[in-house]
Design a protein around this motif. Structure first.
Motif, PDB file in Angstrom:
ATOM      1  N   UNK A 283      14.652  24.909  10.520  1.00  0.00           N
ATOM      2  CA  UNK A 283      15.187  24.547  11.834  1.00  0.00           C
ATOM      3  C   UNK A 283      16.346  25.475  12.212  1.00  0.00           C
ATOM      4  N   UNK A 284      17.251  25.718  11.281  1.00  0.00           N
ATOM      5  CA  UNK A 284      18.374  26.614  11.538  1.00  0.00           C
ATOM      6  C   UNK A 284      17.905  28.050  11.765  1.00  0.00           C
ATOM      7  N   UNK A 285      17.005  28.523  10.902  1.00  0.00           N
ATOM      8  CA  UNK A 285      16.545  29.912  10.982  1.00  0.00           C
ATOM      9  C   UNK A 285      15.801  30.186  12.281  1.00  0.00           C
ATOM     10  N   UNK A 286      14.918  29.295  12.680  1.00  0.00           N
ATOM     11  CA  UNK A 286      14.163  29.499  13.920  1.00  0.00           C
ATOM     12  C   UNK A 286      15.074  29.413  15.142  1.00  0.00           C
ATOM     13  N   UNK A 287      16.017  28.498  15.108  1.00  0.00           N
ATOM     14  CA  UNK A 287      16.982  28.402  16.198  1.00  0.00           C
ATOM     15  C   UNK A 287      17.829  29.651  16.302  1.00  0.00           C
ATOM     16  N   UNK A 288      18.246  30.193  15.157  1.00  0.00           N
ATOM     17  CA  UNK A 288      19.049  31.417  15.144  1.00  0.00           C
ATOM     18  C   UNK A 288      18.272  32.582  15.739  1.00  0.00           C
ATOM     19  N   UNK A 289      16.996  32.716  15.369  1.00  0.00           N
ATOM     20  CA  UNK A 289      16.176  33.813  15.875  1.00  0.00           C
ATOM     21  C   UNK A 289      16.005  33.719  17.391  1.00  0.00           C
ATOM     22  N   UNK A 290      15.697  32.521  17.895  1.00  0.00           N
ATOM     23  CA  UNK A 290      15.488  32.349  19.330  1.00  0.00           C
ATOM     24  C   UNK A 290      16.765  32.608  20.124  1.00  0.00           C
ATOM     25  N   UNK A 291      17.873  32.079  19.636  1.00  0.00           N
ATOM     26  CA  UNK A 291      19.144  32.260  20.347  1.00  0.00           C
ATOM     27  C   UNK A 291      19.598  33.719  20.311  1.00  0.00           C
ATOM     28  N   UNK A 292      19.337  34.407  19.195  1.00  0.00           N
ATOM     29  CA  UNK A 292      19.699  35.822  19.098  1.00  0.00           C
ATOM     30  C   UNK A 292      18.940  36.638  20.139  1.00  0.00           C
ATOM     31  N   UNK A 293      17.663  36.338  20.347  1.00  0.00           N
ATOM     32  CA  UNK A 293      16.867  37.031  21.359  1.00  0.00           C
ATOM     33  C   UNK A 293      17.433  36.773  22.750  1.00  0.00           C
ATOM     34  N   UNK A 294      17.806  35.529  23.022  1.00  0.00           N
ATOM     35  CA  UNK A 294      18.357  35.174  24.340  1.00  0.00           C
ATOM     36  C   UNK A 294      19.671  35.905  24.594  1.00  0.00           C
ATOM     37  N   UNK A 295      20.557  35.910  23.591  1.00  0.00           N
ATOM     38  CA  UNK A 295      21.856  36.574  23.749  1.00  0.00           C
ATOM     39  C   UNK A 295      21.692  38.077  23.934  1.00  0.00           C
ATOM     40  N   UNK A 296      20.777  38.680  23.161  1.00  0.00           N
ATOM     41  CA  UNK A 296      20.537  40.119  23.290  1.00  0.00           C
ATOM     42  C   UNK A 296      19.940  40.450  24.656  1.00  0.00           C
ATOM     43  N   UNK A 297      19.005  39.618  25.108  1.00  0.00           N
ATOM     44  CA  UNK A 297      18.358  39.851  26.397  1.00  0.00           C
ATOM     45  C   UNK A 297      19.356  39.730  27.544  1.00  0.00           C
ATOM     46  N   UNK A 298      20.271  38.774  27.439  1.00  0.00           N
ATOM     47  CA  UNK A 298      21.277  38.564  28.483  1.00  0.00           C
ATOM     48  C   UNK A 298      22.496  39.475  28.314  1.00  0.00           C
ATOM     49  N   UNK A 299      22.484  40.261  27.231  1.00  0.00           N
ATOM     50  CA  UNK A 299      23.566  41.219  26.949  1.00  0.00           C
ATOM     51  C   UNK A 299      24.940  40.550  26.889  1.00  0.00           C
TER      52      UNK A 299
END
Length: 293
Positions: A39-55
């Motif tokens: 749960x933590x790992x998948x959440x981290x991956x998804x949020x990292x993509x969102x933060x990178x995409x939104x710069x």
């Protein structure tokens, strides 16, 4: 009204985590600790993509980040360990009782205004929760499980209190998950990592991590500065009620008169806490709420 709706949506996400956890661990045979780590790992991956995409950038955030990550890990591991030997209802009472004490304690320490309506609402909602969750018959409380659940409640309370200080909710949640996930994985590995990981359980853990935890926790951090510690604490008392309702809808659990009566009390208490001060202020002629949060 917007704040009330966003709070309700966040509580629904928290409750969905409980339903997904029960479905994965109870129905699909997934190990509880493995569920928490994935749960933590998948959440981290998804949020990292969102933060990178939104710069937005990836800022460490100093001591506050360490506090939040420690609180998140204490919650995840305390919760998983506690339910190995603790009755589910009694565990939820311990968890949310400690969360209440932590959140109200944080409000008092921060000199946040806590009107009488908020204390009354908390008492009414907590009474409803005790009625709903107190085990029938003899009460058995394993010391180890009780301590683990208290640690989980303290961890979640600290994690929530830290959220009031964050200026970028999505970035902060992403960093919390990204830093907590590898630590959780290492602890799980050192623990033995012998628990079962089933296909259905894995899928449910990913849904929980990406949607109801990752995005849900980001929304929680977004509304906390406006919500305030005391109201945030009371609002969370609705989570077990929503989770039980979800179990009745999605897992076929029975509807009881005890649930209906207790749910009315809990929801009434939350509404008193959320809206009571504003309603009273309007009646006595004030144009500005004196809630302080």
């Amino acid at each position: 009204m917007k704040l009330l709706l966003l709070t309700a949506l966040t509580m629904a996400a928290f409750a969905a985590n409980s339903v997904l956890n029960r479905a994965a661990v109870g129905e699909a045979g997934m190990d509880a600790l493995a569920f928490g780590v994935i749960r933590l790992a998948s959440g981290a991956a998804a949020l990292a993509v969102i933060v990178a995409w939104q710069r937005r950038g990836f800022a460490m955030g100093g001591v506050g980040r360490f506090v939040a990550v420690a609180g998140l890990l204490a919650y995840i591991f305390g919760f998983s360990v506690a339910y190995r030997g603790l009755d589910a209802g009694l565990g939820a009472l311990l968890l949310f009782g400690v969360v209440q004490v932590t959140m109200f304690g944080g409000a008092v320490m921060a000199r946040e205004a806590v009107p009488l309506a908020r204390w009354v609402g908390a008492a009414v909602a907590l009474a409803g929760l005790v009625w709903l969750l107190w085990p029938r018959g003899a009460v058995k409380m394993p010391v180890g499980g009780a301590v683990a659940m208290c640690i989980a409640g303290l961890g979640w309370g600290v994690y929530s209190l830290q959220g009031r200080l964050e200026s970028d909710a999505t970035q902060a949640t992403a960093m919390n998950f990204m830093l907590a996930a590898p630590v959780a994985a290492v602890v799980w590995f050192l623990w033995g990592a012998e628990g079962a990981v089933t296909g259905v359980g894995l899928a449910l853990a990913v849904v929980s991590g990406v949607i109801t935890s990752g995005l849900g926790y980001a929304l929680w951090y977004a509304i906390l500065p406006t919500l305030g510690a005391a109201r945030a604490g009371v609002a969370q008392l609705s989570v077990p009620v929503i989770a039980m309702a979800g179990g009745m809808v999605f897992l076929g659990e029975p509807v009881t008169g005890r649930f209906v009566g207790a749910a009315v009390l809990v929801i009434a208490g939350v509404l008193i806490s959320m809206l009571g001060a504003q309603v009273w202020a309007g009646r006595v002629g004030f144009t500005k709420s004196s809630s302080g949060s």
